[in-house]
Motif scaffolding. Structure first.
Motif, PDB file in Angstrom:
ATOM      1  N   ALA A 153     -26.825  41.170  16.736  1.00 41.50           N
ATOM      2  CA  ALA A 153     -26.001  40.211  17.489  1.00 41.50           C
ATOM      3  C   ALA A 153     -25.963  40.606  18.964  1.00 41.50           C
ATOM      4  CB  ALA A 153     -24.594  40.149  16.907  1.00 41.50           C
ATOM      5  N   GLN A 154     -25.876  41.899  19.233  1.00 42.79           N
ATOM      6  CA  GLN A 154     -25.885  42.367  20.627  1.00 42.79           C
ATOM      7  C   GLN A 154     -27.226  42.080  21.279  1.00 42.79           C
ATOM      8  OE1 GLN A 154     -24.506  46.369  21.282  1.00 42.79           O
ATOM      9  NE2 GLN A 154     -25.546  46.502  23.246  1.00 42.79           N
ATOM     10  N   ALA A 155     -28.302  42.313  20.553  1.00 43.64           N
ATOM     11  CA  ALA A 155     -29.630  42.031  21.105  1.00 43.64           C
ATOM     12  C   ALA A 155     -29.784  40.545  21.410  1.00 43.64           C
ATOM     13  CB  ALA A 155     -30.706  42.494  20.131  1.00 43.64           C
ATOM     14  N   ALA A 156     -29.304  39.691  20.527  1.00 46.52           N
ATOM     15  CA  ALA A 156     -29.427  38.247  20.729  1.00 46.52           C
ATOM     16  C   ALA A 156     -28.523  37.752  21.851  1.00 46.52           C
ATOM     17  CB  ALA A 156     -29.116  37.504  19.428  1.00 46.52           C
ATOM     18  N   ALA A 157     -27.321  38.310  21.958  1.00 47.54           N
ATOM     19  CA  ALA A 157     -26.383  37.883  22.998  1.00 47.54           C
ATOM     20  C   ALA A 157     -26.772  38.437  24.363  1.00 47.54           C
ATOM     21  CB  ALA A 157     -24.971  38.335  22.643  1.00 47.54           C
ATOM     22  N   GLY A 158     -27.438  39.590  24.363  1.00 39.99           N
ATOM     23  CA  GLY A 158     -27.844  40.198  25.617  1.00 39.99           C
ATOM     24  C   GLY A 158     -26.764  41.020  26.286  1.00 39.99           C
ATOM     25  N   VAL A 159     -25.613  41.130  25.647  1.00 42.29           N
ATOM     26  CA  VAL A 159     -24.502  41.927  26.169  1.00 42.29           C
ATOM     27  C   VAL A 159     -23.765  42.571  24.994  1.00 42.29           C
ATOM     28  CG1 VAL A 159     -24.141  40.541  28.266  1.00 42.29           C
ATOM     29  CG2 VAL A 159     -22.945  39.936  26.161  1.00 42.29           C
ATOM     30  N   PRO A 160     -23.123  43.721  25.207  1.00 47.50           N
ATOM     31  CA  PRO A 160     -22.372  44.339  24.116  1.00 47.50           C
ATOM     32  C   PRO A 160     -21.033  43.651  23.853  1.00 47.50           C
ATOM     33  CG  PRO A 160     -22.323  45.752  26.055  1.00 47.50           C
ATOM     34  CD  PRO A 160     -23.243  44.596  26.370  1.00 47.50           C
ATOM     35  N   GLU A 161     -20.476  43.040  24.888  1.00 50.25           N
ATOM     36  CA  GLU A 161     -19.225  42.304  24.717  1.00 50.25           C
ATOM     37  C   GLU A 161     -19.044  41.347  25.878  1.00 50.25           C
ATOM     38  OE1 GLU A 161     -15.523  44.805  26.537  1.00 50.25           O
ATOM     39  OE2 GLU A 161     -16.279  45.494  24.593  1.00 50.25           O
ATOM     40  N   GLU A 162     -18.166  40.380  25.670  1.00 50.34           N
ATOM     41  CA  GLU A 162     -17.840  39.448  26.750  1.00 50.34           C
ATOM     42  C   GLU A 162     -16.425  38.936  26.563  1.00 50.34           C
ATOM     43  OE1 GLU A 162     -20.749  36.331  26.784  1.00 50.34           O
ATOM     44  OE2 GLU A 162     -20.597  36.027  24.649  1.00 50.34           O
ATOM     45  N   ALA A 163     -15.808  38.562  27.658  1.00 48.31           N
ATOM     46  CA  ALA A 163     -14.462  38.007  27.635  1.00 48.31           C
ATOM     47  C   ALA A 163     -14.570  36.488  27.645  1.00 48.31           C
ATOM     48  CB  ALA A 163     -13.678  38.483  28.839  1.00 48.31           C
ATOM     49  N   LEU A 164     -13.750  35.856  26.828  1.00 47.57           N
ATOM     50  CA  LEU A 164     -13.707  34.396  26.778  1.00 47.57           C
ATOM     51  C   LEU A 164     -12.266  33.938  26.923  1.00 47.57           C
ATOM     52  CD1 LEU A 164     -15.930  33.610  23.661  1.00 47.57           C
ATOM     53  CD2 LEU A 164     -16.593  33.441  26.042  1.00 47.57           C
ATOM     54  N   GLU A 165     -12.105  32.823  27.573  1.00 48.03           N
ATOM     55  CA  GLU A 165     -10.787  32.195  27.600  1.00 48.03           C
ATOM     56  C   GLU A 165     -10.766  31.155  26.504  1.00 48.03           C
ATOM     57  OE1 GLU A 165      -9.190  30.894  31.312  1.00 48.03           O
ATOM     58  OE2 GLU A 165     -10.285  32.455  32.394  1.00 48.03           O
ATOM     59  N   VAL A 166      -9.777  31.241  25.639  1.00 53.14           N
ATOM     60  CA  VAL A 166      -9.641  30.250  24.576  1.00 53.14           C
ATOM     61  C   VAL A 166      -8.292  29.562  24.738  1.00 53.14           C
ATOM     62  CG1 VAL A 166     -11.148  31.420  22.925  1.00 53.14           C
ATOM     63  CG2 VAL A 166      -8.752  31.966  22.947  1.00 53.14           C
ATOM     64  N   PRO A 167      -8.262  28.265  24.574  1.00 52.88           N
ATOM     65  CA  PRO A 167      -6.998  27.540  24.736  1.00 52.88           C
ATOM     66  C   PRO A 167      -6.048  27.815  23.572  1.00 52.88           C
ATOM     67  CG  PRO A 167      -8.717  26.066  23.996  1.00 52.88           C
ATOM     68  CD  PRO A 167      -9.373  27.393  24.250  1.00 52.88           C
ATOM     69  N   ASP A 168      -4.779  27.555  23.796  1.00 55.72           N
ATOM     70  CA  ASP A 168      -3.812  27.666  22.710  1.00 55.72           C
ATOM     71  C   ASP A 168      -4.272  26.805  21.546  1.00 55.72           C
ATOM     72  OD1 ASP A 168      -2.196  29.336  24.171  1.00 55.72           O
ATOM     73  OD2 ASP A 168      -0.846  27.745  24.852  1.00 55.72           O
ATOM     74  N   GLY A 169      -4.126  27.313  20.353  1.00 52.82           N
ATOM     75  CA  GLY A 169      -4.526  26.565  19.168  1.00 52.82           C
ATOM     76  C   GLY A 169      -5.998  26.696  18.830  1.00 52.82           C
ATOM     77  N   ALA A 170      -6.731  27.520  19.575  1.00 46.62           N
ATOM     78  CA  ALA A 170      -8.160  27.697  19.289  1.00 46.62           C
ATOM     79  C   ALA A 170      -8.340  28.368  17.932  1.00 46.62           C
ATOM     80  CB  ALA A 170      -8.813  28.527  20.383  1.00 46.62           C
ATOM     81  N   ARG A 171      -9.474  28.067  17.321  1.00 48.28           N
ATOM     82  CA  ARG A 171      -9.819  28.639  16.017  1.00 48.28           C
ATOM     83  C   ARG A 171     -11.047  29.525  16.173  1.00 48.28           C
ATOM     84  NH1 ARG A 171     -11.746  23.950  13.159  1.00 48.28           N
ATOM     85  NH2 ARG A 171     -12.450  23.462  15.233  1.00 48.28           N
ATOM     86  N   LEU A 172     -11.347  30.281  15.147  1.00 50.23           N
ATOM     87  CA  LEU A 172     -12.537  31.125  15.169  1.00 50.23           C
ATOM     88  C   LEU A 172     -13.780  30.271  15.436  1.00 50.23           C
ATOM     89  CD1 LEU A 172     -13.906  33.856  14.823  1.00 50.23           C
ATOM     90  CD2 LEU A 172     -13.885  33.467  12.351  1.00 50.23           C
ATOM     91  N   ALA A 173     -13.873  29.108  14.827  1.00 50.99           N
ATOM     92  CA  ALA A 173     -15.019  28.221  15.045  1.00 50.99           C
ATOM     93  C   ALA A 173     -15.145  27.839  16.520  1.00 50.99           C
ATOM     94  CB  ALA A 173     -14.901  26.968  14.184  1.00 50.99           C
ATOM     95  N   ASP A 174     -14.020  27.613  17.185  1.00 47.73           N
ATOM     96  CA  ASP A 174     -14.041  27.272  18.607  1.00 47.73           C
ATOM     97  C   ASP A 174     -14.565  28.445  19.432  1.00 47.73           C
ATOM     98  OD1 ASP A 174     -12.824  24.808  17.954  1.00 47.73           O
ATOM     99  OD2 ASP A 174     -10.824  25.699  18.146  1.00 47.73           O
ATOM    100  N   ALA A 175     -14.164  29.655  19.060  1.00 45.58           N
ATOM    101  CA  ALA A 175     -14.634  30.839  19.779  1.00 45.58           C
ATOM    102  C   ALA A 175     -16.137  31.004  19.611  1.00 45.58           C
ATOM    103  CB  ALA A 175     -13.901  32.082  19.284  1.00 45.58           C
ATOM    104  N   LEU A 176     -16.636  30.763  18.409  1.00 41.72           N
ATOM    105  CA  LEU A 176     -18.079  30.861  18.181  1.00 41.72           C
ATOM    106  C   LEU A 176     -18.818  29.831  19.025  1.00 41.72           C
ATOM    107  CD1 LEU A 176     -18.201  31.377  14.319  1.00 41.72           C
ATOM    108  CD2 LEU A 176     -18.386  33.099  16.129  1.00 41.72           C
ATOM    109  N   GLU A 177     -18.269  28.661  19.108  1.00 46.09           N
ATOM    110  CA  GLU A 177     -18.878  27.618  19.928  1.00 46.09           C
ATOM    111  C   GLU A 177     -18.897  28.033  21.397  1.00 46.09           C
ATOM    112  OE1 GLU A 177     -17.620  23.129  20.555  1.00 46.09           O
ATOM    113  OE2 GLU A 177     -18.324  23.582  18.537  1.00 46.09           O
ATOM    114  N   ALA A 178     -17.802  28.620  21.860  1.00 43.25           N
ATOM    115  CA  ALA A 178     -17.737  29.074  23.253  1.00 43.25           C
ATOM    116  C   ALA A 178     -18.748  30.184  23.503  1.00 43.25           C
ATOM    117  CB  ALA A 178     -16.322  29.551  23.583  1.00 43.25           C
TER     118      ALA A 178
END
Length: 101
Positions: free
Chosen positions: A9-34
């Motif tokens: 997953a790290q190789a495919a993403a190209g980074v070891p981690e990243e910060a995302l802003e998720v709106p209130d009420g976001a779900r895991l599926a929304d985070a994956l989409e982001a």
């Protein structure tokens, strides 16, 4: 929210981690989409995990392919339900299958 990637997953993403802003009420599926939209093409609108992966086919095929096989932890607890709600400050770990036996 922080998303941490491991192994393939790290190789495919190209980074070891990243910060995302998720709106209130976001779900895991929304985070994956982001995740699939961050730095990899246009950000998709919130939707089901299947929709996120379909979007990824167009924007980030390697990461999308890896995500199909991954397990996810939210704050170090297994998250199997894509509708699981997320909160500000959550940490999502993306774990591809590991070899072994």
């Amino acid at each position: 929210m922080t998303v941490r990637y491991y192994a393939a997953a790290q190789a495919a993403a190209g980074v070891p981690e990243e910060a995302l802003e998720v709106p209130d009420g976001a779900r895991l599926a929304d985070a994956l989409e982001a995740v699939l939209g961050v730095g990899r093409g246009p950000t998709a609108h919130a939707g089901a995990a299947a929709g996120a992966l379909a979007t990824a086919q167009r924007t980030a095929p390697p990461l999308a392919e890896v995500l199909r096989r991954c397990s996810f932890l939210v704050n170090e607890i297994a998250a199997k339900d894509p509708s699981r709600p997320l909160a500000d400050g959550d940490v999502v770990d993306v774990l591809p299958p590991f070899a072994g036996g």
